[in-house]
Design an enzyme around this catalytic site. Structure first.
Site, PDB file in Angstrom:
ATOM      1  N   SER A 126     -43.110   1.195  -2.336  1.00 20.27           N
ATOM      2  CA  SER A 126     -43.219   0.422  -1.101  1.00 20.27           C
ATOM      3  C   SER A 126     -42.662  -0.973  -1.285  1.00 20.27           C
ATOM      4  CB  SER A 126     -44.704   0.335  -0.721  1.00 20.27           C
ATOM      5  OG  SER A 126     -44.935  -0.724   0.162  1.00 20.27           O
ATOM      6  N   TYR A 151     -53.334  -2.827  -2.394  1.00 23.63           N
ATOM      7  CA  TYR A 151     -52.421  -1.693  -2.141  1.00 23.63           C
ATOM      8  C   TYR A 151     -51.087  -1.957  -2.830  1.00 23.63           C
ATOM      9  CZ  TYR A 151     -48.746   0.938   0.078  1.00 23.63           C
ATOM     10  OH  TYR A 151     -47.644   1.709   0.288  1.00 23.63           O
ATOM     11  N   LYS A 155     -48.980  -0.049  -6.144  1.00 21.20           N
ATOM     12  CA  LYS A 155     -47.577   0.397  -6.156  1.00 21.20           C
ATOM     13  C   LYS A 155     -46.817  -0.260  -7.307  1.00 21.20           C
ATOM     14  CE  LYS A 155     -47.725   3.332  -2.808  1.00 21.20           C
ATOM     15  NZ  LYS A 155     -47.569   4.785  -3.077  1.00 21.20           N
TER      16      LYS A 155
HETATM   17  C1  WQD Z   1     -47.010  -4.667   9.935  1.00 20.73           C
HETATM   18  C2  WQD Z   1     -47.198  -5.971  10.675  1.00 20.73           C
HETATM   19  C3  WQD Z   1     -49.429  -6.799  10.574  1.00 20.73           C
HETATM   20  C4  WQD Z   1     -51.425  -3.817  13.011  1.00 20.73           C
HETATM   21  C5  WQD Z   1     -46.890  -0.929   5.754  1.00 20.73           C
HETATM   22  C6  WQD Z   1     -47.566   0.226   5.152  1.00 20.73           C
HETATM   23  C7  WQD Z   1     -47.349   0.253   3.681  1.00 20.73           C
HETATM   24  C8  WQD Z   1     -45.908   0.047   3.343  1.00 20.73           C
HETATM   25  C9  WQD Z   1     -45.371  -1.200   3.992  1.00 20.73           C
HETATM   26  C10 WQD Z   1     -44.948   2.239   3.117  1.00 20.73           C
HETATM   27  C11 WQD Z   1     -48.086  -6.944   9.900  1.00 20.73           C
HETATM   28  C12 WQD Z   1     -49.027  -6.482  11.999  1.00 20.73           C
HETATM   29  C13 WQD Z   1     -50.447  -4.497  12.312  1.00 20.73           C
HETATM   30  C14 WQD Z   1     -52.026  -4.421  14.137  1.00 20.73           C
HETATM   31  C15 WQD Z   1     -50.636  -6.336  13.821  1.00 20.73           C
HETATM   32  N1  WQD Z   1     -45.080   1.107   3.728  1.00 20.73           N
HETATM   33  N2  WQD Z   1     -50.061  -5.738  12.725  1.00 20.73           N
HETATM   34  N3  WQD Z   1     -51.598  -5.665  14.506  1.00 20.73           N
HETATM   35  O1  WQD Z   1     -48.840  -4.042   6.313  1.00 20.73           O
HETATM   36  O2  WQD Z   1     -46.301  -4.084   6.533  1.00 20.73           O
HETATM   37  O3  WQD Z   1     -47.530  -2.128   5.423  1.00 20.73           O
HETATM   38  O4  WQD Z   1     -45.561  -1.017   5.387  1.00 20.73           O
HETATM   39  O5  WQD Z   1     -45.458   2.684   2.193  1.00 20.73           O
HETATM   40  O6  WQD Z   1     -47.772   1.500   3.258  1.00 20.73           O
HETATM   41  O7  WQD Z   1     -48.944   0.114   5.410  1.00 20.73           O
HETATM   42  O8  WQD Z   1     -47.618  -2.476   7.874  1.00 20.73           O
HETATM   43  O9  WQD Z   1     -47.978  -1.798  10.192  1.00 20.73           O
HETATM   44  O10 WQD Z   1     -49.981  -2.533   8.816  1.00 20.73           O
HETATM   45  O11 WQD Z   1     -48.312  -4.226   9.549  1.00 20.73           O
HETATM   46  O12 WQD Z   1     -50.277  -7.466  14.174  1.00 20.73           O
HETATM   47  O13 WQD Z   1     -52.923  -3.851  14.821  1.00 20.73           O
HETATM   48  O14 WQD Z   1     -47.870  -5.685  11.893  1.00 20.73           O
HETATM   49  O15 WQD Z   1     -50.197  -8.008  10.524  1.00 20.73           O
HETATM   50  O16 WQD Z   1     -47.604  -8.250  10.105  1.00 20.73           O
HETATM   51  P1  WQD Z   1     -47.580  -3.314   6.519  1.00 20.73           P
HETATM   52  P2  WQD Z   1     -48.551  -2.688   9.153  1.00 20.73           P
END
Ligand code: WQD
Length: 344
Positions: A126, A151, A155
């Site tokens: 990731s 998390y 990784k």
């Molecule tokens: C993205 C953005 C949140 C939910 C993911 C996967 C991880 C890895 C990387 C593959 C952030 C914002 C989210 C919400 C929000 N991929 N958000 N409101 O944290 O980048 O990680 O991609 O393996 O496994 O989890 O993804 O979608 O949780 O968040 O504002 O209700 O969206 O703060 O800035 P993240 P995410």
């Protein structure tokens, strides 16, 4: 037939990858204890491919149970290891659960791969391994900063374990660093099935839009970015899936043993959270009910991929646009609602 073991095969990326593998002539088996997934997704895989995929409902943290699957399938030619917990926010709340599950399961699968001399191993990594990078468009050689979440740390640790083990046994490895996988297979027969309240952005958007959630929260709009919200490299899950098939083919061509190559899987474009919401609203003609809330601990501020290495060496090129991503995600959410209605 080349038998490929997909751990986490009932999961979001796992199920999409199984479709792509079958489309490219592979025979696939899955190990998934369905703690974070639903085996019914394999019915969707069958609908697309015509193939029934066997899933072994096994806890990967129990070595003997994992080894029994390998003994029953001695012709496994490759392993793609997806199975892991993957929610940044949840990992901050419960780090030990993440270390125990994500590391123990990886070690057990690698021990079986060593024992059974499986020649190819692909690890689901990731972009979170980069932490908060100094340069936000990262290459595979961009120095890794301190993981922003437990998390991300699992990784980083997982990559080091795979790299070390691969060089000590007759296996060739690939580490695939996904950016943000979103969307659903164009057939809309499979898609993301979050268990409980969605942690990731797109399922939170689609569940709010359809009314499963009353409102969604944007976690922070006061970052030093173009509009204050976090920047990510969103990439269609089917583009991610196809990269796994290409990675397997890359390894099959390798005569030299003990290689372990790393590839970024992103589009190379950075979208902000608010831009994604805007794209969703525009493409689907929906006004989303969201509010701006506090930052989420563990979030990386901004990151997106330099994907030149995967393009050059794997001959991979993402083909789905942001419009495709938000459109298929919404169509999938609508299909879930229709299926629920049909079952009533
Ligand atoms: C993205 C953005 C949140 C939910 C993911 C996967 C991880 C890895 C990387 C593959 C952030 C914002 C989210 C919400 C929000 N991929 N958000 N409101 O944290 O980048 O990680 O991609 O393996 O496994 O989890 O993804 O979608 O949780 O968040 O504002 O209700 O969206 O703060 O800035 P993240 P995410």
């Amino acid at each position: 037939m080349k038998v490929i073991l997909v751990t986490g095969g009932c999961g979001y990326i796992g199920s999409h990858t199984i479709v792509d593998l079958i489309d490219n002539g592979y025979d696939v088996i899955s190990i998934d204890n369905n703690s974070r997934s639903n085996e019914s997704i394999l019915l969707g895989v069958e609908k697309i491919t015509g193939k029934k995929v066997k899933n072994y409902k096994v806890n990967l943290c129990i070595y003997d149970d994992v080894y029994a699957v390998f003994q029953e399938n001695p012709t496994i030619e490759g392993i793609i290891h997806f199975a892991a917990y993957k929610a940044v926010g949840e990992s901050v709340e419960n780090p030990m659960m993440y270390f125990e599950n994500n590391i123990s399961s990886l070690i057990n699968v690698l021990k079986c791969a060593q024992e059974m001399k499986v020649p190819r191993f692909i690890f689901s990594s990731s972009c979170t391994v980069y932490g908060n990078p100094d340069v936000i468009k990262v290459t595979e050689d961009t120095p890794q900063k301190k993981a922003a979440s437990p998390y991300g740390l699992t990784k980083q640790i997982g990559e080091s374990i795979v790299e070390n083990i691969v060089v000590t046994c007759s296996t060739n490895g690939v580490l695939l660093r996904y950016f943000n996988p979103v969307g659903a297979h164009p057939s809309i027969a499979i898609g993301e099935l979050p268990i409980g309240k969605p942690q990731n952005l797109i399922p939170a958007v689609t569940q709010t839009a359809i009314g499963k959630l009353p409102q969604m929260t944007v976690f922070g709009a006061d970052y030093d970015t173009k509009d204050g919200s976090c920047i990510r490299d969103f990439i269609h899950v089917s583009d991610i899936a196809h990269a796994h098939t290409l990675a397997l083919q890359f390894l099959e061509e390798k005569k030299k043993e003990n290689i372990c190559e790393i590839f970024n899987l992103g589009t190379g474009d950075g979208y902000s959270v608010l831009e994604v919401i805007k794209a969703f609203e525009t493409e689907n003609d929906i006004k989303l009910n969201y509010t701006i809330g506090p930052r989420r601990e563990g979030d990386v501020i901004a990151i997106f991929a330099n994907n030149n290495k995967a393009k050059k060496i794997l001959n991979w090129a993402p083909k789905y646009s942001m419009k495709d991503m938000v459109k298929t995600a919404w169509q999938w959410e609508l299909s879930l609602q229709n299926n629920t209605k049909n079952q009533l």
